[in-house]
Write a protein that holds these residues in place. Structure first.
Motif, PDB file in Angstrom:
ATOM      1  N   UNK A 130     -12.162  15.693  13.178  1.00 56.71           N
ATOM      2  CA  UNK A 130     -10.921  16.390  12.843  1.00 56.71           C
ATOM      3  C   UNK A 130     -10.128  15.521  11.879  1.00 56.71           C
ATOM      4  N   UNK A 131      -9.696  16.103  10.789  1.00 54.93           N
ATOM      5  CA  UNK A 131      -8.908  15.392   9.784  1.00 54.93           C
ATOM      6  C   UNK A 131      -7.434  15.719   9.998  1.00 54.93           C
ATOM      7  N   UNK A 132      -6.603  14.673  10.011  1.00 60.48           N
ATOM      8  CA  UNK A 132      -5.162  14.847  10.197  1.00 60.48           C
ATOM      9  C   UNK A 132      -4.422  14.102   9.097  1.00 60.48           C
ATOM     10  N   UNK A 133      -3.207  14.545   8.823  1.00 63.51           N
ATOM     11  CA  UNK A 133      -2.346  13.798   7.907  1.00 63.51           C
ATOM     12  C   UNK A 133      -0.897  14.020   8.292  1.00 63.51           C
ATOM     13  N   UNK A 134      -0.061  13.034   7.950  1.00 58.75           N
ATOM     14  CA  UNK A 134       1.347  13.078   8.333  1.00 58.75           C
ATOM     15  C   UNK A 134       2.104  12.034   7.529  1.00 58.75           C
ATOM     16  N   UNK A 135       3.423  12.154   7.513  1.00 58.70           N
ATOM     17  CA  UNK A 135       4.247  11.101   6.921  1.00 58.70           C
ATOM     18  C   UNK A 135       4.488   9.996   7.942  1.00 58.70           C
ATOM     19  N   UNK A 136       4.125  10.235   9.212  1.00 57.65           N
ATOM     20  CA  UNK A 136       4.251   9.236  10.261  1.00 57.65           C
ATOM     21  C   UNK A 136       2.926   8.499  10.439  1.00 57.65           C
ATOM     22  N   UNK A 137       2.949   7.508  11.293  1.00 55.96           N
ATOM     23  CA  UNK A 137       1.743   6.737  11.578  1.00 55.96           C
ATOM     24  C   UNK A 137       0.756   7.585  12.376  1.00 55.96           C
ATOM     25  N   UNK A 138      -0.502   7.628  11.942  1.00 56.54           N
ATOM     26  CA  UNK A 138      -1.526   8.425  12.618  1.00 56.54           C
ATOM     27  C   UNK A 138      -2.763   7.579  12.915  1.00 56.54           C
ATOM     28  N   UNK A 139      -2.571   6.281  13.144  1.00 52.62           N
ATOM     29  CA  UNK A 139      -3.719   5.410  13.363  1.00 52.62           C
ATOM     30  C   UNK A 139      -4.300   5.522  14.769  1.00 52.62           C
ATOM     31  N   UNK A 140      -3.551   6.061  15.722  1.00 54.86           N
ATOM     32  CA  UNK A 140      -4.081   6.259  17.071  1.00 54.86           C
ATOM     33  C   UNK A 140      -4.355   7.741  17.291  1.00 54.86           C
ATOM     34  N   UNK A 141      -5.227   8.040  18.255  1.00 55.55           N
ATOM     35  CA  UNK A 141      -5.547   9.438  18.555  1.00 55.55           C
ATOM     36  C   UNK A 141      -4.289  10.182  18.978  1.00 55.55           C
ATOM     37  N   UNK A 142      -3.495   9.537  19.829  1.00 56.65           N
ATOM     38  CA  UNK A 142      -2.290  10.185  20.332  1.00 56.65           C
ATOM     39  C   UNK A 142      -1.324  10.531  19.197  1.00 56.65           C
TER      40      UNK A 142
END
Length: 792
Positions: A199-211
């Motif tokens: 699953x590919x995700x993106x955000x302006x926040x930190x997304x380095x952890x699964x949660x």
């Protein structure tokens, strides 16, 4: 004649009898017959064990109760018949206690059994099982081989150390498209890696952890796409479109196996990545010049040689965020040097950067001797995205707090951690020690004007014995450090009271058997901390009290100081994108959205100190992703929140959250203010319960909230507001606290934040992952009272 006939008849009868006996013996020597057609059942399947069950065999010459059974297993399909089961199968032992022996004995053949538990298996693996039965003549039969997979609890391992790269970036109008590429993951599951989903995700926040990746994912909502459809099997790239031009997104890839175990890749962003975690270092330092060094930046979509760099020099540390234009306002670099530079192409390139062993450097000249400067480097890629390296100063950095060792009425030993310096080795640093009878040596100037020298500038000094003290006198001590080029820095002043030099059992703080040293650093201009817990008012404050209470045990997990948002005593004004955590755990309070960042300044300040201003109408708040969960599931687990705030404004009929915590499942608890019919009260949320309430009689205030489980694993909650205590039990608490929101509440389900934002000033937030003792609570409240001038 008759006699001869009888002889022949006897022989015939004997032969006939032998033939009969031979036939009977052959029939009785057959192997056991497995029961129920040889079927085997596998039950009680866990990640490392299974139970094997079968129907007992029958046998013509051995009773069922005397038949032996042996169970074998293999990770290969190679135990399907008797011969292969004996040759390839691993036998399962049964352990039986033996008289007069400390250890049980292993038996691989056992009578009268029809089940056995197999332990120590690997998770997520397909195993083959078989049962062998044996009679008293050692004739054997094999059952029908069966197979089963153990439960999988191990997450997949991202390929190529989790590297994610962006490529094929294009733009059309104000929209950007790109391709995200990664190496496929591996998994312990015996089904192989082709069954893994991504699953590919993106955000302006930190997304380095699964949660965080799932929590902050900004992928556009599609009503026809279910959650399970966001995971795609066996892919290693994905096209992403519709990104906003000029917005820096963080991208990541999540991987999930058949059992639902998830893991995250290392992630990437559109920004270049600062080399060596953004660290700078100084070489060739002289009185008026030095060489600034840093590792090359990397960029997922561009060649490293295309990245440009700009060096900035400041008189004060720049903590204003990540905008180049903001940094330019404070940059004192000469105008002709304010340029973007690439790697030096040849010897005639006068503005290029020197490159050696993947390290870039630039010589900086024209500095003032012994003056403190701050340096930073900004990297920029060809699309204009930038990244800041870490600030670096040319002045030594003290290694930590000064300690008093073995205090006696007339003498003591001062000890301090060695300082570090970007341009000098630790062995080249010199130290200067002074003493005073007043709190007037907390700065370098104060040390020079008021201090009595106890040690002249001495290299590699980290302790000194102080003698000749008066038993009934207060003393103040400080240490300064100097590098080879004359730059000087000062440690934090520490004090020693007469009581602190007496045996600890005489301490007024020893009520619960815990004595706290009063030899602690002070806020400038204040006297030593008096006794706490005996009814007298404290006359000073330990500037480092939250850490002093923790005593280096790692239970202080968040310390957000409104008087020091940057965490380094640098003045901060305006919006704050990151409120620096001073606990040493790097649990910083962050806000990526500029229009939602709380502001710092002296507006409506207490005691002349800066605090953070929150505005409900603008939804200004902070998120604190915890680096390690607070485990609340076991007995004797707890957390304590201490919060100082003032000028709260809660409209009638509404509520405002000062702080809210949650676990991975979305369970929440927090501290709020509610206004009902014009009466403002504090309340605690434990899920949807409101067990405690305390009237808000005045502002400013200090609130202390302790929640957790006692030795009987029963939940409890205690709320103290300005000395008023309320307690409750039997609450619904989060199990493992992973995130904290300050100035607002968590939303329902997967939502990031809800409503209930607050308007007001938060002065300080301190969180421990344990419940504080009564003495510790009094110390921390006295610290906040003195520091912020809260006289309640």
């Amino acid at each position: 004649m008759p006699r001869k006939q009888i002889h022949y008849s006897a022989v015939a009868l004997l032969i006939s009898g032998l033939l009969f006996m031979t036939g009977c013996t052959k029939e009785k020597n057959s192997a056991p017959v497995p029961g129920n057609g040889g079927k085997i059942e596998v039950t009680n399947i866990t990640h490392n064990s299974v139970t094997i069950q079968w129907t007992r065999s029958s046998d013509d010459n051995t009773g069922m109760e005397f038949l032996d059974y042996s169970v074998v297993y293999s990770k290969s399909n190679n135990i399907g018949d008797l011969e292969s089961a004996i040759s390839n199968g691993k036998k399962v032992p049964i352990y039986i206690e033996v008289p007069d022996s400390d250890k049980p004995e292993e038996f691989y053949w056992n009578k009268n059994i029809d089940s056995i538990k197999i332990k120590d298996l690997e998770d997520g693996q397909l195993y083959y099982f078989n049962v062998i039965s044996r009679d008293t003549q050692w004739l054997m039969s094999a059952y029908q081989m069966t197979s089963e997979k153990t439960k999988d609890i191990t997450a997949p391992v991202p390929g190529n150390a989790g590297l994610v790269e962006t490529s094929m970036e294009t733009k059309e109008g104000n929209k950007v498209s790109l391709r995200l590429v990664w190496t496929k993951a591996t998994d312990n599951n015996s089904s192989g890696s082709d069954v893994l989903k991504y699953r590919v995700v993106y955000s302006i926040n930190d997304v380095t952890s699964v949660q965080n990746a799932i929590l902050f994912d900004m992928t556009p909502y599609e009503p026809d796409v279910q959650e399970k459809d966001k995971w795609v099997q066996n892919i290693d790239f994905k096209e992403i479109s519709g990104l906003q031009l000029g917005t820096n997104y963080n991208f990541n890839v999540l991987v999930m196996d058949e059992a639902g175990n998830k893991n995250s890749y290392a992630g990437t962003s559109q920004k270049p990545q600062a080399g060596n975690n953004g660290e700078l270092f100084i070489t060739e330092e002289e009185n008026t010049s030095l060489r600034l060094n840093w590792s090359r930046a990397t960029d997922g979509k561009n060649n490293q040689d295309q990245i440009e760099y700009r060096v900035m020099i400041f008189e004060q540390e720049f903590v204003g965020g990540d905008k180049v234009e903001d940094a330019e306002k404070f940059d004192i670099t000469p105008s002709e040097e304010r340029i973007w530079r690439k790697v030096k192409q040849n010897e005639n390139d006068l503005i290029g950067l020197k490159l050696e062993n993947d390290v870039l450097s630039l010589e900086i000249t024209g500095l003032t001797k012994a003056k403190q400067y701050f340096f930073n480097v900004i990297a920029k890629d060809i699309t204009g995205f930038t990244v800041f390296y870490k600030n670096l100063t040319n002045v030594p950095k003290p290694g930590g707090g000064i300690s008093i060792v073995e205090p006696k009425p007339t003498e003591l030993t001062l000890s301090w951690p060695t300082a570090t310096d970007s341009g000098s080795s630790s062995g080249d640093l010199s130290y200067w020690v002074v003493i005073s009878d007043s709190a007037n040596i907390f700065t370098l100037e104060g040390m020079k004007q008021n201090g009595i020298e106890k040690a002249d500038w001495t290299r590699n000094l980290d302790k000194i014995q102080i003698t000749g003290l008066q038993p009934d006198a207060y003393y103040y001590f400080n240490v300064a450090v100097r590098d080879l080029t004359g730059h000087e820095a000062v440690y934090t002043m520490i004090s020693s009271s007469p009581d602190s030099r007496k045996p600890k059992e005489k301490s007024a703080l020893n009520r619960t058997g815990m004595a706290f040293s009063v030899s602690i650093p002070l806020v400038p201009g204040r006297s030593a901390l008096g006794s706490i817990g005996n009814g007298s008012e404290p006359v000073g404050v330990n500037q480092n009290m939250p850490a002093t209470i923790d005593n280096g045990n790692g239970h202080l997990i968040v310390w957000l100081d409104g008087a020091d948002p940057a965490g380094n005593s640098t003045k901060v004004d305006g919006e704050v994108g990151q409120w620096q955590d001073k606990s040493g755990q790097a649990n910083h309070a962050v806000q990526a959205l500029e229009n939602r960042r709380p502001t710092a300044g002296n507006t409506q300040s207490l005691n002349g100190l800066t605090s953070l201003r929150f505005e409900a109408g603008q939804e200004r708040h902070f998120l604190v992703p915890l680096g390690a969960d607070i485990d609340m599931a076991d007995s004797n687990s707890a957390y304590t929140v201490i919060l100082a705030a003032h000028d709260l404004s809660v409209p009638t009929g509404s509520r405002a959250f000062l702080l809210d915590v949650r676990d991975e499942a979305g369970n929440r608890s927090g501290l709020m203010c509610r206004n009902e019919a014009g009466m403002t009260t504090f309340a605690v949320r434990a899920e949807q319960e409101y067990p405690l309430q305390a009237a808000v009689q005045q502002t400013p205030f200090i609130a202390l909230l302790a929640m957790g489980r006692d030795a009987k694993n029963e939940t409890y909650c205690a709320l103290t507001v300005n000395g008023s205590l309320e307690e409750a039990k039997a609450l619904s608490l989060p199990k493992n606290i992973t995130n904290v929101i300050i100035g607002g509440s968590w939303g329902e389900g997967p939502a990031q934040v809800g409503s209930d934002f607050m308007t007001g000033n938060i002065d300080e937030v301190i969180i421990y992952d344990r419940r504080l003792t009564v003495d510790e609570q009094e110390l921390i409240q006295a610290y906040l009272q003195q520091k912020w001038g809260i006289n309640n």
